[in-house]
Design a protein around this motif. Structure first.
Motif, PDB file in Angstrom:
ATOM      1  N   GLY A 238     129.419  37.620 -68.071  1.00 36.21           N
ATOM      2  CA  GLY A 238     128.647  37.832 -67.102  1.00 36.21           C
ATOM      3  C   GLY A 238     127.252  38.531 -67.598  1.00 36.21           C
ATOM      4  N   TYR A 239     127.337  38.790 -69.071  1.00 38.39           N
ATOM      5  CA  TYR A 239     126.203  39.406 -69.699  1.00 38.39           C
ATOM      6  C   TYR A 239     125.221  38.704 -70.154  1.00 38.39           C
ATOM      7  CZ  TYR A 239     128.858  44.053 -69.594  1.00 38.39           C
ATOM      8  OH  TYR A 239     129.560  45.155 -69.097  1.00 38.39           O
ATOM      9  N   ILE A 240     125.474  37.206 -70.268  1.00 34.97           N
ATOM     10  CA  ILE A 240     124.677  36.182 -70.686  1.00 34.97           C
ATOM     11  C   ILE A 240     123.993  36.623 -72.026  1.00 34.97           C
ATOM     12  CG2 ILE A 240     124.332  35.454 -68.186  1.00 34.97           C
ATOM     13  CD1 ILE A 240     121.516  36.063 -68.715  1.00 34.97           C
ATOM     14  N   ARG A 241     124.343  37.439 -73.024  1.00 32.57           N
ATOM     15  CA  ARG A 241     123.812  37.670 -74.246  1.00 32.57           C
ATOM     16  C   ARG A 241     124.024  36.122 -75.121  1.00 32.57           C
ATOM     17  NH1 ARG A 241     127.324  43.025 -74.703  1.00 32.57           N
ATOM     18  NH2 ARG A 241     128.837  41.398 -73.977  1.00 32.57           N
ATOM     19  N   ASN A 242     124.812  35.345 -74.621  1.00 33.94           N
ATOM     20  CA  ASN A 242     124.752  33.906 -75.340  1.00 33.94           C
ATOM     21  C   ASN A 242     123.781  32.938 -74.785  1.00 33.94           C
ATOM     22  OD1 ASN A 242     126.238  33.958 -72.981  1.00 33.94           O
ATOM     23  ND2 ASN A 242     127.734  32.300 -73.555  1.00 33.94           N
ATOM     24  N   HIS A 243     122.840  33.523 -74.107  1.00 37.23           N
ATOM     25  CA  HIS A 243     121.724  32.439 -73.632  1.00 37.23           C
ATOM     26  C   HIS A 243     120.999  31.992 -74.543  1.00 37.23           C
ATOM     27  CE1 HIS A 243     118.366  31.455 -71.194  1.00 37.23           C
ATOM     28  NE2 HIS A 243     117.413  32.055 -71.942  1.00 37.23           N
ATOM     29  N   GLN A 244     120.810  30.490 -74.421  1.00 34.69           N
ATOM     30  CA  GLN A 244     119.841  29.931 -75.523  1.00 34.69           C
ATOM     31  C   GLN A 244     118.648  29.305 -74.801  1.00 34.69           C
ATOM     32  OE1 GLN A 244     121.258  29.368 -78.806  1.00 34.69           O
ATOM     33  NE2 GLN A 244     122.839  30.720 -77.994  1.00 34.69           N
ATOM     34  N   SER A 245     117.534  29.907 -75.338  1.00 35.57           N
ATOM     35  CA  SER A 245     116.406  29.754 -74.702  1.00 35.57           C
ATOM     36  C   SER A 245     115.855  28.548 -74.598  1.00 35.57           C
ATOM     37  CB  SER A 245     115.177  30.298 -75.255  1.00 35.57           C
ATOM     38  OG  SER A 245     114.997  30.259 -76.507  1.00 35.57           O
ATOM     39  N   ASP A 246     116.468  27.567 -75.648  1.00 32.86           N
ATOM     40  CA  ASP A 246     116.252  26.111 -75.606  1.00 32.86           C
ATOM     41  C   ASP A 246     117.245  25.249 -75.203  1.00 32.86           C
ATOM     42  OD1 ASP A 246     117.690  26.797 -77.693  1.00 32.86           O
ATOM     43  OD2 ASP A 246     116.688  25.375 -79.327  1.00 32.86           O
ATOM     44  N   GLY A 247     118.388  25.856 -74.474  1.00 30.20           N
ATOM     45  CA  GLY A 247     119.484  25.056 -74.110  1.00 30.20           C
ATOM     46  C   GLY A 247     119.161  24.049 -72.875  1.00 30.20           C
ATOM     47  N   GLU A 248     119.712  22.941 -73.177  1.00 35.61           N
ATOM     48  CA  GLU A 248     119.135  21.666 -72.226  1.00 35.61           C
ATOM     49  C   GLU A 248     119.939  21.691 -70.854  1.00 35.61           C
ATOM     50  OE1 GLU A 248     122.861  20.310 -74.617  1.00 35.61           O
ATOM     51  OE2 GLU A 248     120.724  21.473 -74.995  1.00 35.61           O
ATOM     52  N   THR A 249     121.108  22.583 -70.765  1.00 35.69           N
ATOM     53  CA  THR A 249     121.654  22.882 -69.512  1.00 35.69           C
ATOM     54  C   THR A 249     121.519  24.149 -68.961  1.00 35.69           C
ATOM     55  OG1 THR A 249     123.510  21.287 -70.286  1.00 35.69           O
ATOM     56  CG2 THR A 249     124.230  22.815 -68.591  1.00 35.69           C
ATOM     57  N   LEU A 250     121.211  24.160 -67.667  1.00 31.42           N
ATOM     58  CA  LEU A 250     121.421  25.513 -66.973  1.00 31.42           C
ATOM     59  C   LEU A 250     122.635  25.613 -66.297  1.00 31.42           C
ATOM     60  CD1 LEU A 250     118.434  26.750 -64.668  1.00 31.42           C
ATOM     61  CD2 LEU A 250     120.611  27.577 -64.499  1.00 31.42           C
ATOM     62  N   TYR A 251     123.391  26.890 -66.586  1.00 23.76           N
ATOM     63  CA  TYR A 251     124.792  26.898 -66.234  1.00 23.76           C
ATOM     64  C   TYR A 251     124.831  28.023 -65.243  1.00 23.76           C
ATOM     65  CZ  TYR A 251     129.732  26.955 -66.668  1.00 23.76           C
ATOM     66  OH  TYR A 251     131.156  26.520 -66.313  1.00 23.76           O
ATOM     67  N   VAL A 252     125.617  27.865 -64.215  1.00 21.70           N
ATOM     68  CA  VAL A 252     125.768  28.783 -63.057  1.00 21.70           C
ATOM     69  C   VAL A 252     126.670  29.946 -63.365  1.00 21.70           C
ATOM     70  CG1 VAL A 252     126.173  29.053 -60.487  1.00 21.70           C
ATOM     71  CG2 VAL A 252     125.063  26.978 -61.321  1.00 21.70           C
ATOM     72  N   VAL A 253     126.194  31.129 -63.243  1.00 19.95           N
ATOM     73  CA  VAL A 253     126.900  32.146 -63.510  1.00 19.95           C
ATOM     74  C   VAL A 253     127.867  32.714 -62.427  1.00 19.95           C
ATOM     75  CG1 VAL A 253     127.000  34.672 -64.462  1.00 19.95           C
ATOM     76  CG2 VAL A 253     125.801  32.939 -65.587  1.00 19.95           C
ATOM     77  N   ASP A 254     126.793  32.554 -61.074  1.00 24.34           N
ATOM     78  CA  ASP A 254     127.194  33.314 -60.091  1.00 24.34           C
ATOM     79  C   ASP A 254     126.300  32.823 -58.804  1.00 24.34           C
ATOM     80  OD1 ASP A 254     128.918  35.915 -58.437  1.00 24.34           O
ATOM     81  OD2 ASP A 254     126.688  36.030 -58.262  1.00 24.34           O
ATOM     82  N   ILE A 255     127.184  32.907 -57.657  1.00 25.30           N
ATOM     83  CA  ILE A 255     126.096  32.856 -56.426  1.00 25.30           C
ATOM     84  C   ILE A 255     126.911  33.426 -55.368  1.00 25.30           C
ATOM     85  CG2 ILE A 255     127.126  30.369 -55.867  1.00 25.30           C
ATOM     86  CD1 ILE A 255     124.540  29.612 -54.313  1.00 25.30           C
TER      87      ILE A 255
END
Length: 220
Positions: free
Chosen positions: A98-115
């Motif tokens: 849940g910290y998303i420190r692995n976020h890739q600014s050029d990633g082609e997939t937007l992955y849902v963490v929570d809703i």
């Protein structure tokens, strides 16, 4: 993102704003988590300020909230990843707990963490509006798709006679209804796989269905 419109539960009509959340919203977001996930859900699994700060710092476009009459009543969070990260994963590894420190600014997939949506406002369709707003974010950023693991809370009751794949297929066909998967289908998401040991989730027998929405402007 900032948009304002009106929603209805069939009786009341209320103004809602969907926008990116900021540091000023942290206390309200934590209170929302407590409301959505009351005991016996462990409070240490609610968002904390460090996680929320990572969200708004690393990927503010993926940090959304729904506000009605000055109160935050829903939120949705995502991060960008590369498709190869999806090959074998669980919720903790793909979202960095849940910290998303692995976020890739050029990633082609937007992955849902929570809703999540406050119980008193769940008849207003806010979950679907938040999902639609994240689709708009996918298009705005030029990502290929939105992806996320959907819980299967109805699965355990039939797990003695159906495999996870069979269960999801029957939900898609409408033979069975699942509180989460049926909602995601109504939002336009489609199953693309099954993940074992996704979360410690007794109702889902620890399974999740990978549910996808493809950017229609990149897949013609």
């Amino acid at each position: 993102m900032w948009k304002t419109f009106r929603v209805t539960d069939g009786e009341r009509t209320l103004p809602v704003t969907i926008r990116n959340y900021t540091g000023e919203d942290f206390a309200s977001l934590i209170a929302l988590q407590a409301e959505c996930f009351p005991p016996p859900f462990p409070s240490e699994l609610w968002w904390n300020e460090e996680q929320l700060n990572e969200h708004v710092t690393r990927f503010p476009e993926g940090a959304l909230c729904a506000e009605i009459e000055g109160r935050i009543v829903g939120s949705m969070t995502g991060l960008r990843i590369h498709s190869e990260q999806v090959v074998k994963h669980d919720w903790a590894s793909i979202t960095d707990d849940g910290y998303i420190r692995n976020h890739q600014s050029d990633g082609e997939t937007l992955y849902v963490v929570d809703i999540c949506v406050a119980p008193a406002y769940r008849q207003f369709g806010l979950g679907k509006w938040l999902m639609q707003s994240m689709y708009e974010t996918v298009v705005h950023l030029g990502c290929d798709r939105l992806l996320g693991g959907g819980r299967m809370p109805g699965y355990r009751a039939v797990s003695d006679r159906l495999s996870p794949e069979q269960y999801v297929a029957q939900v898609v066909q409408g033979t069975l209804r699942d509180p989460v998967l049926t909602f995601l289908l109504r939002c336009g998401r489609m199953p693309v796989g099954i993940v074992a040991d996704y979360l410690e989730d007794e109702q889902s027998a620890n399974y999740a269905a990978l549910m996808e929405w493809r950017n229609p402007f990149k897949h013609i």
